[in-house]
Every structure is written in C-alpha cells, then in structure tokens.
Design an enzyme around this catalytic site. Structure first.
Site, PDB file in Angstrom:
ATOM      1  CB  ALA A 207      -0.956   0.005   1.186  1.00 45.38           C
TER       2      ALA A 207
ATOM      3  N   GLY B 238       6.011   8.263   1.192  1.00 38.58           N
ATOM      4  CA  GLY B 238       6.979   7.946   2.260  1.00 38.58           C
ATOM      5  C   GLY B 238       7.828   6.751   1.885  1.00 38.58           C
ATOM      6  CG  HIS B 239       6.085   2.836   1.566  1.00 32.44           C
ATOM      7  ND1 HIS B 239       4.728   3.015   1.556  1.00 32.44           N
ATOM      8  CD2 HIS B 239       6.353   2.096   2.660  1.00 32.44           C
ATOM      9  CE1 HIS B 239       4.191   2.387   2.595  1.00 32.44           C
ATOM     10  NE2 HIS B 239       5.153   1.833   3.293  1.00 32.44           N
TER      11      HIS B 239
ATOM     12  N   GLY C 112      12.192   3.998   7.752  1.00 33.71           N
ATOM     13  CA  GLY C 112      11.633   5.325   8.002  1.00 33.71           C
ATOM     14  C   GLY C 112      11.636   5.676   9.484  1.00 33.71           C
TER      15      GLY C 112
HETATM   16  P1  AMP Z   1       5.375  -0.139   6.345  1.00 35.02           P
HETATM   17  O1  AMP Z   1       4.952  -0.511   4.967  1.00 35.02           O
HETATM   18  O2  AMP Z   1       4.407   0.720   7.074  1.00 35.02           O
HETATM   19  O3  AMP Z   1       5.866  -1.326   7.140  1.00 35.02           O
HETATM   20  O4  AMP Z   1       6.654   0.788   6.158  1.00 35.02           O
HETATM   21  C1  AMP Z   1       7.772   0.351   5.424  1.00 35.02           C
HETATM   22  C2  AMP Z   1       8.897   1.328   5.638  1.00 35.02           C
HETATM   23  O5  AMP Z   1       8.496   2.632   5.191  1.00 35.02           O
HETATM   24  C3  AMP Z   1       9.287   1.473   7.125  1.00 35.02           C
HETATM   25  O6  AMP Z   1      10.694   1.598   7.225  1.00 35.02           O
HETATM   26  C4  AMP Z   1       8.578   2.743   7.509  1.00 35.02           C
HETATM   27  O7  AMP Z   1       9.170   3.401   8.609  1.00 35.02           O
HETATM   28  C5  AMP Z   1       8.694   3.572   6.230  1.00 35.02           C
HETATM   29  N1  AMP Z   1       7.676   4.612   6.207  1.00 35.02           N
HETATM   30  C6  AMP Z   1       6.346   4.457   6.456  1.00 35.02           C
HETATM   31  N2  AMP Z   1       5.706   5.639   6.406  1.00 35.02           N
HETATM   32  C7  AMP Z   1       6.661   6.572   6.126  1.00 35.02           C
HETATM   33  C8  AMP Z   1       6.641   7.992   5.958  1.00 35.02           C
HETATM   34  N3  AMP Z   1       5.525   8.696   6.067  1.00 35.02           N
HETATM   35  N4  AMP Z   1       7.806   8.623   5.667  1.00 35.02           N
HETATM   36  C9  AMP Z   1       8.966   7.907   5.547  1.00 35.02           C
HETATM   37  N5  AMP Z   1       9.044   6.573   5.703  1.00 35.02           N
HETATM   38  C10 AMP Z   1       7.919   5.912   5.991  1.00 35.02           C
END
Ligand code: AMP
Length: 280
Positions: A32, A36-37, A147
């Site tokens: 999803a 940010g990703h 992140g």
């Molecule tokens: P997730 O898919 O939520 O497990 O996140 C995958 C990676 O993306 C993790 O290292 C998160 O910290 C990073 N991440 C999620 N949201 C953000 C954001 N808004 N800004 C920067 N990195 C993010």
C-alpha cells in the site's frame, strides 16, 4: 523491474549481482505504497547500484487480527509505482517459504521494546525482528533503509544488526507528511472524512511539544499534548510520551538528557496512527 516470489530464486540472482561487484540496497515494506515508501527508494538509489523492495504483510508482527485482516493490499498498483520510480527488484515472498528458512535467533532488545509500541503491541517487535532478519538473509543487502516514522523500530533494527553482526549500513529516513502535517501511512486510507480532518492534530501537538520542551516538566507537557489531541472527538490517545531519543528511557526530568523525542500513538476509531518528533 524484476519480481521474485521465491526466496531461493532471489538469493541466486543477488549472488550473481554481488559477484559483479554491485552494491545492494534494500527497504522492506508491507505495501500500500505511498510517497513515504518511495522516499526510501530515492535514498537507496543515491548510494546503491541495485534497489530491492520487499512487500510482505507479516502476520507475526500484528497483535490485532482485525488490523491484519483490514491491512490495505494493492500489489499491482504498488509494483507499477515502484517500476515508475526506478526500483530494480521487487520481492514478494511466499509466507511458508520465507518462514521455512527460520533458524533460532538469540537477540535481546530489553528496555528498547518495553515501552511505546512494544507495550501497546506485545510481541510486535519480536515479529518485526524475525521477518527483517529473514528478509536480510534473502536479500543480503549492503545497506538498508527504514523510516523514522517507526522510530522505535529503527532502534530495534539497529540493535538486531549490531547483535547479529550483520555489517549492514543502516539509513533512517525522515518522515514524509501530507500538506497538513499528517504523517503518511498506509493506514490513512482507512480514515473516514471526520477522522481524516481530525488527524493533523497529532502533528500539531508534536510541534507544540517541540516549542514548549523545557518550559514544563515532561509529565505536564505530555498531559497538555494529550488534551490537545483529544479536543478532537474523533481521536483517542493511546500514549503520548517524552523519552531519551537514544535509549527510549521515559523522561522524568529533562536536565541530563541530550536528545529528547516525543512518541505518540492515537486511535481514530479502530485505526491506530503513530507519529513522533525529535524535540531537541
Ligand atoms: P510499512 O509498509 O508501514 O511497514 O513501512 C515500510 C517502511 O516505510 C518502514 O521503514 C517505515 O518506517 C517507512 N515509512 C512508512 N511511512 C513513512 C513515511 N511517512 N515517511 C517515511 N518513511 C515511511
């Protein structure tokens, strides 16, 4: 972009790339994908020859079965976004195959996982460490990108890499926000209109904490921030706490602490949003 579903096929391909002297950069995700990703990908491309993204909604890190069941999934759109942004490899591991690679691991996180997300979601960081270690084994990255939005997770991964002596260079990337300050998150898609309108109060409270740190004792500052967030009827604070940014020890007095972080988790209905801000 090449896509791999089987760990052994990915490992064989990575082995070839490494023999060619390529530097492998890796960022794990649960899909999803949002801006940010993609900022992790951007950082990865700056220092590495090959960028690898994984998408895996890891069941062992979810403490709430409904959260796991409702976690947004959009692999096709994600793959298209990664390809457009210039990602080299996408890894979507098969659950059985990746967990079949697991060997016992003796890593202890002690006080690092006792508070905050560790307290609210028992077993969460053990699940994160299990899957990240397995993903590291498959991808064999030279560098990995996480992140800062998941601040406690960054410290846990740092400890994992140190204790297992993996020699991976870690990069922690600043949080990307919407124009109104809400930290980007895959879970934001599930907010209804009222919840979405209320949600920027979280970042507002963090900013208020930053401009008032040192003016009040930590407990008073925390209380004021909780009250600010809960002025929004759609929001309920799980925790809002100040801590030493290096050790995550809760802050009782701030005199001796060189670096302070505010960490928060807030419920908007069933949806749990987390955020944090370095205060000093
Ligand atoms: P997730 O898919 O939520 O497990 O996140 C995958 C990676 O993306 C993790 O290292 C998160 O910290 C990073 N991440 C999620 N949201 C953000 C954001 N808004 N800004 C920067 N990195 C993010």
């Amino acid at each position: 972009m090449l896509t791999f579903f089987h760990p052994h096929e990915l490992s064989t391909h990575i082995h070839t790339l490494k023999k060619e002297g390529k530097r492998i950069g890796f960022f794990p995700t649960m899909g999803a994908l949002h801006v940010g990703h993609l900022s992790l990908l951007e950082a990865c491309k700056l220092t590495c020859d090959i960028s690898v993204c994984s998408i895996f909604v890891n069941p062992t890190q979810f403490t709430n079965p409904d959260d796991l069941a409702n976690y947004p999934r959009s692999e096709k759109t994600d793959a298209a976004a990664l390809e457009m942004a210039g990602c080299d490899i996408l890894f979507i591991p098969d659950k059985q195959e990746i967990y079949a690679l697991e060997k016992p691991m003796s890593v202890t996180f002690d006080s690092l996982i006792q508070g905050f997300e560790g307290a609210s979601r028992p077993g969460h960081f053990e699940g994160v460490a299990r899957i990240v270690r397995l993903l590291f084994e498959c991808v064999q990255p030279d560098e990995a990108f996480f992140g800062l939005k998941d601040y406690q997770q960054c410290l846990v991964i740092e400890e994992l890499v140190k204790q297992l002596d993996l020699g991976i260079i870690l990069h922690f990337i600043p949080t990307k926000r919407e124009a109104d300050g809400l930290a980007m998150s895959s879970r934001n898609q599930r907010l209804n209109v009222l919840q979405r309108q209320a949600a920027p109060a979280i970042y507002q409270a963090l900013l208020w904490a930053k401009s008032h740190v040192g003016h009040y004792p930590p407990a008073e500052l925390e209380k004021a921030c909780i009250a600010q967030i809960e002025k929004e009827p759609a929001l309920r604070v799980d925790y809002f706490k100040l801590a030493d940014a290096h050790t995550l020890e809760p802050l009782v007095s701030q005199e001796k602490t060189s670096s302070i972080i505010a960490l928060t988790a807030v419920f908007a209905g069933e949806i749990r949003l987390i955020d944090n801000l370095l205060l000093k």
